[in-house]
Motif scaffolding. Sequence first.
Motif, short mmCIF file in Angstrom:
data_model
loop_
_atom_site.label_atom_id
_atom_site.label_comp_id
_atom_site.label_asym_id
_atom_site.label_seq_id
_atom_site.Cartn_x
_atom_site.Cartn_y
_atom_site.Cartn_z
N ARG A 102 0.83 -1.20 0.00
CA ARG A 102 0.00 0.00 0.00
C ARG A 102 0.87 1.25 0.00
N ILE A 103 1.93 1.27 0.84
CA ILE A 103 2.76 2.47 0.91
C ILE A 103 3.51 2.65 -0.41
N PHE A 104 3.96 1.55 -0.97
CA PHE A 104 4.65 1.61 -2.26
C PHE A 104 3.72 2.20 -3.32
N GLY A 105 2.51 1.67 -3.39
CA GLY A 105 1.54 2.13 -4.38
C GLY A 105 1.22 3.61 -4.24
N MET A 106 1.06 4.05 -2.99
CA MET A 106 0.72 5.46 -2.77
C MET A 106 1.85 6.38 -3.22
N VAL A 107 3.07 6.01 -2.86
CA VAL A 107 4.21 6.86 -3.22
C VAL A 107 4.35 6.96 -4.74
N VAL A 108 4.29 5.82 -5.42
CA VAL A 108 4.48 5.83 -6.88
C VAL A 108 3.33 6.58 -7.56
N LEU A 109 2.11 6.35 -7.09
CA LEU A 109 0.95 7.01 -7.68
C LEU A 109 1.01 8.53 -7.49
N TYR A 128 10.84 -0.30 3.80
CA TYR A 128 9.56 0.35 3.49
C TYR A 128 9.04 1.18 4.66
N GLU A 129 9.61 0.98 5.86
CA GLU A 129 9.20 1.87 6.94
C GLU A 129 9.73 3.28 6.67
N PHE A 130 10.89 3.34 6.02
CA PHE A 130 11.41 4.65 5.63
C PHE A 130 10.45 5.32 4.65
N TRP A 131 9.82 4.50 3.83
CA TRP A 131 8.87 5.05 2.86
C TRP A 131 7.68 5.68 3.58
N LEU A 189 -4.80 2.73 -6.82
CA LEU A 189 -3.74 2.15 -6.00
C LEU A 189 -3.59 0.65 -6.27
N ASP A 190 -4.73 -0.05 -6.29
CA ASP A 190 -4.69 -1.49 -6.56
C ASP A 190 -4.03 -1.77 -7.90
N ARG A 191 -4.36 -0.93 -8.87
CA ARG A 191 -3.85 -1.12 -10.23
C ARG A 191 -2.32 -0.96 -10.27
N ILE A 192 -1.84 0.07 -9.60
CA ILE A 192 -0.40 0.33 -9.68
C ILE A 192 0.38 -0.77 -8.95
N ILE A 193 -0.17 -1.25 -7.85
CA ILE A 193 0.49 -2.35 -7.12
C ILE A 193 0.52 -3.60 -8.01
#
Lengths: 102, 208
Positions: free
Chosen positions: A32-39, A77-80, B47-51
């Motif tokens: 979730r954190i990865f997705g949010m940052v990239v998005l 990922y905690e750093f993220w 979000l789901d899509r990007i993951i």
Amino acid sequence: MRVDQKIFNMTDVEELPRKSGELVFHDNWEKRIFGMVVLLHQQGHFDWDEFKDLLIEQIRLSGETPEKPDLAKPGYYEFWIKNLEQILNRKKQTTRNDSTRG
Amino acid sequence: MSDHHDAPSNPYLKKRRDSGETEKLTKRVQKIEQLLIDKGVVTKEALDRIIEIYETDIGPLNGSQVVAKAWADEDYKQRLKTDATKAIAELGFSGLQGEHMVVVENTPSVHNVVVCTLCSCYPWPVLGLPPKWYKEAPYRSRIVIEPREVLKEFGTNIPSATEIRVWDSSAEIRYMVLPQQPNYAKNMSEEELAKIVTRDSMIGVETL
């Protein structure tokens, strides 16, 4: 039993292992954190360099070295999470200042 | 060993964190996600899509196609060594963390290995997201100080006559290793070649 089969059989892991038998994400919150940052980056909310510089700083401040590994720490990922919290707080601050000025 | 060929024993894996810690982190991340959704900045679907993209479409299989093509096509290999970003984009792989790519070629006299000492820069479009050990402090610092020893711990013995070069991705550049084509693979098709290329060989902690 092969290592990748063991991983495959783990109930709390949704994603199949990569070729090397390791997982891309170990916990759902990492995804979730990865997705949010990239998005948010893709939507233009911050430059990647801004994120990367903060990441470098966080890792430096954590003081973890090979001689002093901190096994209790969740790691990367905690750093993220910290990074994104900082960026969002800063944005909130900026918006607030703008609105008081305006 | 052959049974675990796909999963080399890895000295840099940490134990999993305990459930209390996981719960705390989960709540923290949920709070951010809820805030962003409430404010209309992101949607759950986006979000789901990007993951999903990063979990399934982007990964080391992309890089193995690049390596296979370089082995099969000398002209492509030259283009790859001259301007890797462009040559990789020819195969349709580009994007975040895929800018400023440099490909370093292993030869009988030089073995290359990649690290990012400052954070964890990694060429996402060709290798996917970095493995856990790549992001941990022990690998990040020890591979620079004692590469031969660290490679040994990965089960990779580099002959003492072979020079080991360590490439640090910190400075805007993302490196990928072009492994040596094994002798047994000399007559394989490009498609077959792609199947024998591993992610770890493109990081340089494994030879094929």
